[in-house]
Design an enzyme around this catalytic site. Structure first.
Site, PDB file in Angstrom:
ATOM      1  N   ASN A   9      66.869  14.304  52.256  1.00  0.00           N
ATOM      2  CA  ASN A   9      66.350  15.830  51.694  1.00  0.00           C
ATOM      3  C   ASN A   9      65.502  16.301  52.517  1.00  0.00           C
ATOM      4  O   ASN A   9      64.327  15.840  52.442  1.00  0.00           O
ATOM      5  CB  ASN A   9      65.821  15.739  50.157  1.00  0.00           C
ATOM      6  CG  ASN A   9      65.523  16.945  49.557  1.00  0.00           C
ATOM      7  OD1 ASN A   9      65.964  17.985  50.199  1.00  0.00           O
ATOM      8  ND2 ASN A   9      64.493  17.031  48.507  1.00  0.00           N
ATOM      9  N   TRP A  10      65.897  17.195  53.491  1.00  0.00           N
ATOM     10  CA  TRP A  10      64.939  17.563  54.467  1.00  0.00           C
ATOM     11  C   TRP A  10      63.876  18.577  53.664  1.00  0.00           C
ATOM     12  O   TRP A  10      63.021  19.341  54.404  1.00  0.00           O
ATOM     13  CB  TRP A  10      65.638  18.345  55.443  1.00  0.00           C
ATOM     14  CG  TRP A  10      66.528  17.726  56.197  1.00  0.00           C
ATOM     15  CD1 TRP A  10      66.695  16.266  56.148  1.00  0.00           C
ATOM     16  CD2 TRP A  10      67.725  17.935  57.321  1.00  0.00           C
ATOM     17  NE1 TRP A  10      67.656  15.727  56.922  1.00  0.00           N
ATOM     18  CE2 TRP A  10      68.055  16.710  57.877  1.00  0.00           C
ATOM     19  CE3 TRP A  10      68.003  19.231  57.712  1.00  0.00           C
ATOM     20  CZ2 TRP A  10      69.306  16.751  58.951  1.00  0.00           C
ATOM     21  CZ3 TRP A  10      68.959  19.302  58.814  1.00  0.00           C
ATOM     22  CH2 TRP A  10      69.449  18.145  59.177  1.00  0.00           C
ATOM     23  N   LYS A  11      64.381  19.192  52.624  1.00  0.00           N
ATOM     24  CA  LYS A  11      63.535  20.115  51.938  1.00  0.00           C
ATOM     25  C   LYS A  11      63.161  21.576  52.954  1.00  0.00           C
ATOM     26  O   LYS A  11      64.079  21.890  53.383  1.00  0.00           O
ATOM     27  CB  LYS A  11      62.077  19.493  51.477  1.00  0.00           C
ATOM     28  CG  LYS A  11      62.131  18.260  50.867  1.00  0.00           C
ATOM     29  CD  LYS A  11      61.030  17.768  50.210  1.00  0.00           C
ATOM     30  CE  LYS A  11      60.952  16.572  49.739  1.00  0.00           C
ATOM     31  NZ  LYS A  11      59.889  15.980  48.768  1.00  0.00           N
ATOM     32  N   HIS A  95      66.275  18.742  41.543  1.00  0.00           N
ATOM     33  CA  HIS A  95      65.166  18.127  42.269  1.00  0.00           C
ATOM     34  C   HIS A  95      63.760  18.390  41.398  1.00  0.00           C
ATOM     35  O   HIS A  95      63.636  19.793  40.950  1.00  0.00           O
ATOM     36  CB  HIS A  95      64.981  18.691  43.685  1.00  0.00           C
ATOM     37  CG  HIS A  95      63.904  17.619  44.328  1.00  0.00           C
ATOM     38  ND1 HIS A  95      62.660  17.968  44.575  1.00  0.00           N
ATOM     39  CD2 HIS A  95      64.207  16.551  45.306  1.00  0.00           C
ATOM     40  CE1 HIS A  95      62.202  16.960  45.163  1.00  0.00           C
ATOM     41  NE2 HIS A  95      63.078  16.263  45.489  1.00  0.00           N
ATOM     42  N   GLU A  97      60.881  19.210  42.689  1.00  0.00           N
ATOM     43  CA  GLU A  97      60.280  20.519  43.105  1.00  0.00           C
ATOM     44  C   GLU A  97      60.929  21.836  42.448  1.00  0.00           C
ATOM     45  O   GLU A  97      60.360  22.808  42.232  1.00  0.00           O
ATOM     46  CB  GLU A  97      60.363  20.553  44.521  1.00  0.00           C
ATOM     47  CG  GLU A  97      59.482  19.530  45.136  1.00  0.00           C
ATOM     48  CD  GLU A  97      59.671  18.608  46.251  1.00  0.00           C
ATOM     49  OE1 GLU A  97      60.533  19.315  47.211  1.00  0.00           O
ATOM     50  OE2 GLU A  97      59.192  17.535  46.632  1.00  0.00           O
ATOM     51  N   GLU A 167      64.047   9.802  40.435  1.00  0.00           N
ATOM     52  CA  GLU A 167      62.953   9.907  41.574  1.00  0.00           C
ATOM     53  C   GLU A 167      61.561  10.127  40.476  1.00  0.00           C
ATOM     54  O   GLU A 167      61.391  11.284  40.052  1.00  0.00           O
ATOM     55  CB  GLU A 167      63.128  11.260  42.029  1.00  0.00           C
ATOM     56  CG  GLU A 167      64.366  11.299  42.917  1.00  0.00           C
ATOM     57  CD  GLU A 167      64.398  12.125  44.179  1.00  0.00           C
ATOM     58  OE1 GLU A 167      64.239  11.655  45.433  1.00  0.00           O
ATOM     59  OE2 GLU A 167      64.084  13.561  43.857  1.00  0.00           O
ATOM     60  N   GLY A 173      56.648  11.819  47.916  1.00  0.00           N
ATOM     61  CA  GLY A 173      55.552  12.531  48.907  1.00  0.00           C
ATOM     62  C   GLY A 173      54.220  12.160  48.705  1.00  0.00           C
ATOM     63  O   GLY A 173      53.453  12.541  49.426  1.00  0.00           O
ATOM     64  N   SER A 213      59.120   8.143  48.165  1.00  0.00           N
ATOM     65  CA  SER A 213      58.458   7.462  49.325  1.00  0.00           C
ATOM     66  C   SER A 213      59.349   6.138  49.656  1.00  0.00           C
ATOM     67  O   SER A 213      58.685   5.097  50.031  1.00  0.00           O
ATOM     68  CB  SER A 213      57.160   6.889  48.880  1.00  0.00           C
ATOM     69  OG  SER A 213      56.354   8.109  48.385  1.00  0.00           O
ATOM     70  N   GLY A 234      63.141  11.974  51.213  1.00  0.00           N
ATOM     71  CA  GLY A 234      62.529  13.054  51.841  1.00  0.00           C
ATOM     72  C   GLY A 234      61.980  12.896  53.083  1.00  0.00           C
ATOM     73  O   GLY A 234      62.569  12.888  54.137  1.00  0.00           O
ATOM     74  N   GLY A 235      60.399  12.770  52.948  1.00  0.00           N
ATOM     75  CA  GLY A 235      59.849  12.599  54.414  1.00  0.00           C
ATOM     76  C   GLY A 235      60.307  11.672  55.515  1.00  0.00           C
ATOM     77  O   GLY A 235      60.560  12.097  56.720  1.00  0.00           O
TER      78      GLY A 235
HETATM   79  C1  PEP Z   1      62.468  13.606  47.893  1.00  0.00           C
HETATM   80  O1  PEP Z   1      62.208  14.558  48.458  1.00  0.00           O
HETATM   81  O2  PEP Z   1      63.633  13.425  47.039  1.00  0.00           O
HETATM   82  C2  PEP Z   1      61.627  12.600  48.177  1.00  0.00           C
HETATM   83  C3  PEP Z   1      61.752  11.352  47.175  1.00  0.00           C
HETATM   84  O3  PEP Z   1      60.662  12.538  48.976  1.00  0.00           O
HETATM   85  P1  PEP Z   1      59.872  11.406  49.727  1.00  0.00           P
HETATM   86  O4  PEP Z   1      60.787  10.467  50.263  1.00  0.00           O
HETATM   87  O5  PEP Z   1      59.024  12.259  50.706  1.00  0.00           O
HETATM   88  O6  PEP Z   1      58.924  10.779  48.596  1.00  0.00           O
END
Ligand code: PEP
Length: 250
Positions: A9-11, A95, A97, A167, A173, A213, A234-235
């Site tokens: 997930n590049w956001k 998500h 966010e 999640e 994050g 994470s 994500g990251g």
């Molecule tokens: C996400 O964006 O769904 C996520 C899990 O981010 P991260 O891996 O950065 O915690």
């Protein structure tokens, strides 16, 4: 056999040249035979990223959102037919966010899911609890409520279009990861709920991803849990080497 999935997930990150470079690197990586990789791209890049990967086995592009309406006066929004017209057939929905910053309720997510299901999309449906709920030890009820309000009206046939991503918000994050045991506990709970609602065939066929994470250093252990079928990342999905190592962690 359930599908193993490494989804990124590049956001709201990357420019077009950066997105192209990252996608090329993943495209040239040898994706294990039983793993499906999905890249969650920002809307302006969907057409190009999909063109880059469309002939690559086990590599797909997902949108990060889609409006619940078919078309109309919804400035700034993206419709299911726009996504179909650029060849995208996966969408991340719900998500945390989107829920938090854009006030997406369980009811609205249900409408989005209905629109996408009716139009043949595969959906990565995100659920998960905030820290306050985890501290109160009421996370199972919280997640069950999200599933019941947005997802559990679907038929078992429609459930074939659903991938669930658990999640925990406190792990997104933040560098905090649910322990493999904590992830397994919730995944097993979700699978049990699928079993009581839809029966064994559906519960055994639905992929449940963990997100929060995920890194090369913890992916192997998380993915080795019985009910963890992969990750929503994500990251670490923005860094080709890290994401490739996560893909290899199954
Ligand atoms: C996400 O964006 O769904 C996520 C899990 O981010 P991260 O891996 O950065 O915690």
């Amino acid at each position: 056999m359930r599908q193993k999935i490494a989804a990124g997930n590049w956001k709201m990150n990357l420019t077009l040249p950066e997105a192209r470079q990252l996608t090329q690197e993943i495209k040239h990586h040898k994706i294990p035979k039983d793993v499906n990789v999905i890249l969650g791209c920002p809307s302006p890049f969907l057409y190009m990223m999909n063109s880059l990967v469309e002939k690559t086995d086990r590599l797909n592009i997902a949108a990060q959102n889609c409006n619940n309406n078919d078309s109309g006066a919804y400035t700034g929004e993206v419709s299911h037919s726009m996504l179909s017209s650029v060849g995208v057939n996966y969408v991340i929905i719900g998500h945390s966010e989107r829920r938090e910053y854009f006030n997406e309720s369980n009811k609205l997510l249900k409408e989005k899911i209905n629109t996408l299901i009716a139009n043949g999309f595969k959906i990565i449906f995100c659920c998960g609890e905030p820290l306050k709920i985890r501290k109160a030890k009421t996370q199972s009820n919280y997640v069950l409520n999200q599933l019941q309000q947005s997802l559990f009206h679907l038929t078992s046939d429609e459930m074939k279009q659903i991938i669930i991503a658990y999640e925990p918000i406190w792990a997104i994050g933040t560098g905090l990861t649910a322990s493999p045991a904590q992830a397994q506990q919730m995944h097993s709970f979700i699978r049990k709920q699928l079993n009581s609602k839809y029966g064994k065939a559906t519960s055994e066929a639905t992929s449940i991803l963990y997100g929060g994470s995920v890194k090369p250093g913890n992916a192997k252990e998380l993915f080795s849990m019985k009910d963890v079928d992969g990750g929503l990342v994500g990251g670490a999905s923005l860094k080709p080497e890290m994401f490739k190592n996560i893909i290899n962690a199954f």
